[in-house]
Design a protein around this motif. Structure first.
Motif, PDB file in Angstrom:
ATOM      1  N   PRO A  60       0.828  -1.167   0.008  1.00 33.48           N
ATOM      2  CA  PRO A  60       0.085   0.245   0.046  1.00 33.48           C
ATOM      3  C   PRO A  60       0.921   1.399  -0.067  1.00 33.48           C
ATOM      4  CG  PRO A  60       0.123  -1.043   2.153  1.00 33.48           C
ATOM      5  CD  PRO A  60       0.832  -2.054   1.181  1.00 33.48           C
ATOM      6  N   GLU A  61       0.293   2.413  -0.428  1.00 30.16           N
ATOM      7  CA  GLU A  61       0.767   3.671  -0.481  1.00 30.16           C
ATOM      8  C   GLU A  61       1.124   4.092   0.990  1.00 30.16           C
ATOM      9  OE1 GLU A  61       2.198   5.075  -3.107  1.00 30.16           O
ATOM     10  OE2 GLU A  61       1.726   3.404  -4.460  1.00 30.16           O
ATOM     11  N   GLU A  72      -3.545   6.494   1.633  1.00 26.54           N
ATOM     12  CA  GLU A  72      -4.498   6.237   0.654  1.00 26.54           C
ATOM     13  C   GLU A  72      -6.026   6.755   1.477  1.00 26.54           C
ATOM     14  OE1 GLU A  72      -2.367   2.190  -1.182  1.00 26.54           O
ATOM     15  OE2 GLU A  72      -4.325   2.097   0.237  1.00 26.54           O
ATOM     16  N   THR A  73      -6.713   7.263   0.205  1.00 28.39           N
ATOM     17  CA  THR A  73      -8.052   7.605   0.375  1.00 28.39           C
ATOM     18  C   THR A  73      -8.769   6.309   0.551  1.00 28.39           C
ATOM     19  OG1 THR A  73      -7.630   9.680  -0.686  1.00 28.39           O
ATOM     20  CG2 THR A  73      -9.979   9.036  -0.164  1.00 28.39           C
ATOM     21  N   ARG A  88      -8.907   8.037   5.612  1.00 29.27           N
ATOM     22  CA  ARG A  88      -7.700   7.579   4.980  1.00 29.27           C
ATOM     23  C   ARG A  88      -6.951   6.460   5.687  1.00 29.27           C
ATOM     24  NH1 ARG A  88      -4.233  13.026   3.346  1.00 29.27           N
ATOM     25  NH2 ARG A  88      -5.794  13.974   1.647  1.00 29.27           N
TER      26      ARG A  88
END
Length: 355
Positions: free
Chosen positions: A37-38, A41-42, A178
């Protein structure tokens, strides 16, 4: 005889080669498919809640559900038990329905759940996220994965597929949600099939105010050497202080996998299969830890729950909240459900907006 030994050695060599190729192939596949994952993230918010927070006092419930598979009947191999998953899907259903009923009984305005599976072999593929959402369709909800692996290769039999995460429910409108990644303490190749811990951060508008209520759902590292929990806690505290500096009200709740201050006196460690870290009040300044040590919030899964077996039953207080200085804690209660539906008890916080 020589010919027989030569043939046996050849067969053994072929078998060893096959095992090595299979192992290399598995590690390669896990590496290529690793959940990455970043940093931020939204997260999509589901539900129909539309009102801003319009009351000074509100309640927040936190509960690690143990993916609805770690009720009183269960143990777990990582805690010294034997099970990888419960004996039947019926037990998962029993625990999920029991959890739903208890959550509804508390009437909490906000609910922070940890270890909720969306598609995992350990919970028989039950989509717990969808089922919980179906129970409260008018509430806003957000879900953030912190474990996503199509095949976890250990132990024997292996855990297999795991897709699990944090699920938050809100009776008031969520302006934004988020997923904030936390440091992963594991190196390759163990990292490829391990959890990727995170914070699920939600922003709730407050009626008549430019401030926001910031809710943080968390589940910090469990089976590390302690450095992972420390790094994750430090990142969490930086985020919380940034939000408080903006003037926001902040509540962080969940499974800290660290004992709250003073609780090891009430529940000393005598079964040392798993030992939690310890939260230090000096690290949080004028923020308030909110917990209730009158009832343990967690038990060790070294065996099915047997409260009469004091020698082998280990309790902890590792679930609770951290509250910003502009909030006033009215009450906090560990809801004693006798570990019927999870290896954790839920914790209910009552708090009020300050100045």
């Amino acid at each position: 005889m020589k010919k027989v030994l030569k043939t046996a050695a050849k067969i053994l060599g072929i078998l060893v080669a096959i095992v090595l190729v299979a192992a290399v192939g598995l590690v390669t596949w896990l590496t290529v498919t690793e959940f990455k994952p970043e940093a931020v993230e939204t997260v999509q918010v589901a539900g129909q809640a539309s009102e801003a927070l319009n009351q000074r006092e509100f309640t927040v419930l936190s509960w690690n559900l143990g993916y609805c598979a770690l009720g009183k009947e269960s143990d777990f191999f990582m805690d010294g038990g034997k099970e990888v998953r419960p004996d039947s899907e019926e037990l998962v259903t029993k625990n999920r329905i029991g959890a739903e009923q208890l959550i509804a009984q508390t009437g909490a305005d906000f609910t922070l759940l940890q270890e909720v599976d969306s598609d995992s072999g350990r919970s028989y593929g039950v989509d717990e996220v969808s089922l919980f959402r179906a129970s409260w369709p008018n509430w806003d909800s957000a879900y953030a994965l912190n474990y996503s692996c199509d095949f976890v290769p250990y132990p024997l039999p292996p855990i297999g597929k795991v897709h699990s995460g944090l699920l938050s429910f809100n009776s008031f409108d969520v302006r934004e949600a988020r997923r904030i990644s936390l440091p992963c303490p594991f190196s390759w190749p163990m990292r490829a099939a391990n959890l990727k811990r995170c914070l699920l951060v939600e922003r709730i508008p407050i009626q008549g105010s430019e401030r926001e209520l910031v809710l943080v759902n968390l589940h910090l590292e469990a089976y590390d050497d302690g450095e992972g929990k420390k790094a994750q806690t430090e990142q969490l505290l930086r985020l919380l202080n940034e939000e408080y500096a903006k003037g926001n009200y902040v509540v962080a709740g969940g499974d800290w996998n660290q004992a709250f201050p003073g609780t090891l006196d009430a529940y000393p460690i005598h079964v040392k299969t798993w030992v939690p870290g310890v939260l230090d009040p000096a690290d949080v300044g004028d923020w308030s830890f909110a917990f209730d040590a009158s009832v343990p919030t967690c038990r060790l899964l070294n065996q099915p729950y047997d409260p009469t077996d004091a020698e082998n039953t280990q309790y902890y207080v590792i679930d609770g909240f951290l509250v910003s200085p502009n909030l006033e804690v009215s009450a906090v209660e560990t809801v004693d459900q006798g570990f019927a539906f999870s290896d954790h008890n839920p914790v209910l916080l009552t708090v009020s907006l300050g100045e």
